[in-house]
Design a protein around this motif. Structure first.
Motif, PDB file in Angstrom:
ATOM      1  N   ALA A 284     -12.271  13.964  17.072  1.00 13.74           N
ATOM      2  CA  ALA A 284     -11.389  12.822  17.356  1.00 13.74           C
ATOM      3  C   ALA A 284     -11.401  11.780  16.244  1.00 13.74           C
ATOM      4  O   ALA A 284     -10.478  10.975  16.144  1.00 13.74           O
ATOM      5  CB  ALA A 284     -11.794  12.178  18.682  1.00 13.74           C
ATOM      6  N   SER A 285     -12.418  11.797  15.395  1.00 14.74           N
ATOM      7  CA  SER A 285     -12.522  10.776  14.347  1.00 14.74           C
ATOM      8  C   SER A 285     -11.772  11.149  13.075  1.00 14.74           C
ATOM      9  O   SER A 285     -11.767  10.384  12.112  1.00 14.74           O
ATOM     10  CB  SER A 285     -13.994  10.504  14.015  1.00 14.74           C
ATOM     11  OG  SER A 285     -14.545  11.549  13.230  1.00 14.74           O
ATOM     12  N   SER A 286     -11.115  12.320  13.055  1.00 12.26           N
ATOM     13  CA  SER A 286     -10.404  12.740  11.843  1.00 12.26           C
ATOM     14  C   SER A 286      -9.269  11.765  11.541  1.00 12.26           C
ATOM     15  O   SER A 286      -8.679  11.171  12.440  1.00 12.26           O
ATOM     16  CB  SER A 286      -9.861  14.159  11.984  1.00 12.26           C
ATOM     17  OG  SER A 286      -8.803  14.203  12.903  1.00 12.26           O
ATOM     18  N   PHE A 287      -8.991  11.596  10.250  1.00  7.42           N
ATOM     19  CA  PHE A 287      -7.925  10.678   9.847  1.00  7.42           C
ATOM     20  C   PHE A 287      -7.266  11.146   8.561  1.00  7.42           C
ATOM     21  O   PHE A 287      -7.854  11.890   7.781  1.00  7.42           O
ATOM     22  CB  PHE A 287      -8.463   9.248   9.667  1.00  7.42           C
ATOM     23  CG  PHE A 287      -9.435   9.114   8.527  1.00  7.42           C
ATOM     24  CD1 PHE A 287      -8.988   8.894   7.218  1.00  7.42           C
ATOM     25  CD2 PHE A 287     -10.797   9.208   8.745  1.00  7.42           C
ATOM     26  CE1 PHE A 287      -9.883   8.773   6.165  1.00  7.42           C
ATOM     27  CE2 PHE A 287     -11.697   9.093   7.692  1.00  7.42           C
ATOM     28  CZ  PHE A 287     -11.245   8.871   6.400  1.00  7.42           C
ATOM     29  N   THR A 288      -6.055  10.698   8.373  1.00  8.65           N
ATOM     30  CA  THR A 288      -5.311  10.837   7.117  1.00  8.65           C
ATOM     31  C   THR A 288      -4.708   9.467   6.870  1.00  8.65           C
ATOM     32  O   THR A 288      -4.025   8.934   7.742  1.00  8.65           O
ATOM     33  CB  THR A 288      -4.163  11.854   7.241  1.00  8.65           C
ATOM     34  OG1 THR A 288      -4.692  13.103   7.658  1.00  8.65           O
ATOM     35  CG2 THR A 288      -3.436  12.032   5.918  1.00  8.65           C
ATOM     36  N   ARG A 289      -4.984   8.890   5.707  1.00  6.02           N
ATOM     37  CA  ARG A 289      -4.386   7.592   5.397  1.00  6.02           C
ATOM     38  C   ARG A 289      -4.173   7.452   3.899  1.00  6.02           C
ATOM     39  O   ARG A 289      -4.899   8.032   3.098  1.00  6.02           O
ATOM     40  CB  ARG A 289      -5.223   6.453   5.942  1.00  6.02           C
ATOM     41  CG  ARG A 289      -6.550   6.252   5.264  1.00  6.02           C
ATOM     42  CD  ARG A 289      -7.232   4.968   5.758  1.00  6.02           C
ATOM     43  NE  ARG A 289      -8.550   4.869   5.190  1.00  6.02           N
ATOM     44  CZ  ARG A 289      -9.675   5.140   5.816  1.00  6.02           C
ATOM     45  NH1 ARG A 289      -9.646   5.530   7.073  1.00  6.02           N
ATOM     46  NH2 ARG A 289     -10.832   5.043   5.211  1.00  6.02           N
ATOM     47  N   THR A 290      -3.172   6.673   3.569  1.00  7.62           N
ATOM     48  CA  THR A 290      -2.892   6.381   2.170  1.00  7.62           C
ATOM     49  C   THR A 290      -3.826   5.276   1.722  1.00  7.62           C
ATOM     50  O   THR A 290      -3.979   4.271   2.421  1.00  7.62           O
ATOM     51  CB  THR A 290      -1.426   5.943   1.994  1.00  7.62           C
ATOM     52  OG1 THR A 290      -0.588   6.978   2.501  1.00  7.62           O
ATOM     53  CG2 THR A 290      -1.094   5.683   0.541  1.00  7.62           C
ATOM     54  N   GLU A 291      -4.450   5.496   0.583  1.00  6.83           N
ATOM     55  CA  GLU A 291      -5.371   4.494   0.065  1.00  6.83           C
ATOM     56  C   GLU A 291      -4.580   3.231  -0.265  1.00  6.83           C
ATOM     57  O   GLU A 291      -3.551   3.299  -0.932  1.00  6.83           O
ATOM     58  CB  GLU A 291      -6.077   5.023  -1.179  1.00  6.83           C
ATOM     59  CG  GLU A 291      -7.203   4.141  -1.635  1.00  6.83           C
ATOM     60  CD  GLU A 291      -8.006   4.801  -2.741  1.00  6.83           C
ATOM     61  OE1 GLU A 291      -8.092   4.187  -3.813  1.00  6.83           O
ATOM     62  OE2 GLU A 291      -8.524   5.899  -2.521  1.00  6.83           O
ATOM     63  N   PRO A 292      -5.043   2.082   0.212  1.00 11.68           N
ATOM     64  CA  PRO A 292      -4.326   0.830  -0.043  1.00 11.68           C
ATOM     65  C   PRO A 292      -4.130   0.594  -1.550  1.00 11.68           C
ATOM     66  O   PRO A 292      -5.000   0.895  -2.357  1.00 11.68           O
ATOM     67  CB  PRO A 292      -5.245  -0.246   0.552  1.00 11.68           C
ATOM     68  CG  PRO A 292      -6.085   0.483   1.547  1.00 11.68           C
ATOM     69  CD  PRO A 292      -6.251   1.882   1.000  1.00 11.68           C
ATOM     70  N   GLY A 293      -2.972   0.070  -1.876  1.00 15.88           N
ATOM     71  CA  GLY A 293      -2.683  -0.260  -3.270  1.00 15.88           C
ATOM     72  C   GLY A 293      -2.183   0.902  -4.099  1.00 15.88           C
ATOM     73  O   GLY A 293      -2.000   0.777  -5.305  1.00 15.88           O
ATOM     74  N   THR A 294      -1.971   2.057  -3.475  1.00 19.94           N
ATOM     75  CA  THR A 294      -1.443   3.204  -4.220  1.00 19.94           C
ATOM     76  C   THR A 294      -0.060   3.536  -3.691  1.00 19.94           C
ATOM     77  O   THR A 294       0.205   3.401  -2.502  1.00 19.94           O
ATOM     78  CB  THR A 294      -2.352   4.445  -4.108  1.00 19.94           C
ATOM     79  OG1 THR A 294      -2.363   4.915  -2.755  1.00 19.94           O
ATOM     80  CG2 THR A 294      -3.778   4.133  -4.554  1.00 19.94           C
TER      81      THR A 294
END
Length: 156
Positions: A55-65
């Motif tokens: 449940a803790s899996s994630f996909t996110r865009t690194e801030p500032g990119t």
């Protein structure tokens, strides 16, 4: 002396700028899709005891990119599953390398997703041009499937 007059250069430069913007945005979309594919593939093989790790899996865009500099992070949240690293790194155990293995197995698929999305940016607003990767994507999937089958046969 002969003279040549070039007209329409302003339109060409404007279109080149549009294409650069379109392809950068399309690349960003593709890299995000590839990251999501990796998260899904990893979640399918992550060991489940309580379900907290999965449940803790994630996909996110690194801030500032953004654009061609986009960096997408795929992982498991340390705040809700602080043991994720230990489970991932346990050698020889079922479920070990639950993020690394899917990344290796799906690298061709992820590359094709990025290429195909970037190609859509090349097509631009008029829908002309672009990169058609459907046959290449199918070959990449077939190659990945063959690698998994070979590894399974060799590991059994």
């Amino acid at each position: 002396m002969a003279a040549v007059t070039v007209t329409g250069l302003d339109k060409v430069l404007k279109r080149l700028a549009e294409v650069a913007t379109d392809t950068a945005a399309a690349f960003e979309a593709g890299i995000q899709q590839a990251g999501e594919l990796l998260r899904q593939e990893s979640s399918a093989v992550v060991p489940v005891k309580t379900g907290a790790l999965k449940a803790s899996s994630f996909t996110r865009t690194e801030p500032g990119t953004s654009g061609y500099g986009t960096r997408v992070l795929v992982g498991y949240a340390q705040d809700t599953a602080p043991y994720a690293y230990l489970v991932h790194e346990r050698s020889g155990k079922r479920g070990a390398k639950f993020l690394e293995t899917p990344a290796r197995q799906n690298r061709d698929r992820m590359a094709m997703i990025v290429a195909e999305e970037t190609g859509k940016g090349l097509a631009g607003k008029k829908g002309k041009g672009g990169f058609k990767a459907s046959k290449s994507r199918a070959r990449a999937r077939k190659a990945a499937k063959a690698r998994r089958a070979a590894k399974k046969a060799g590991g059994s």
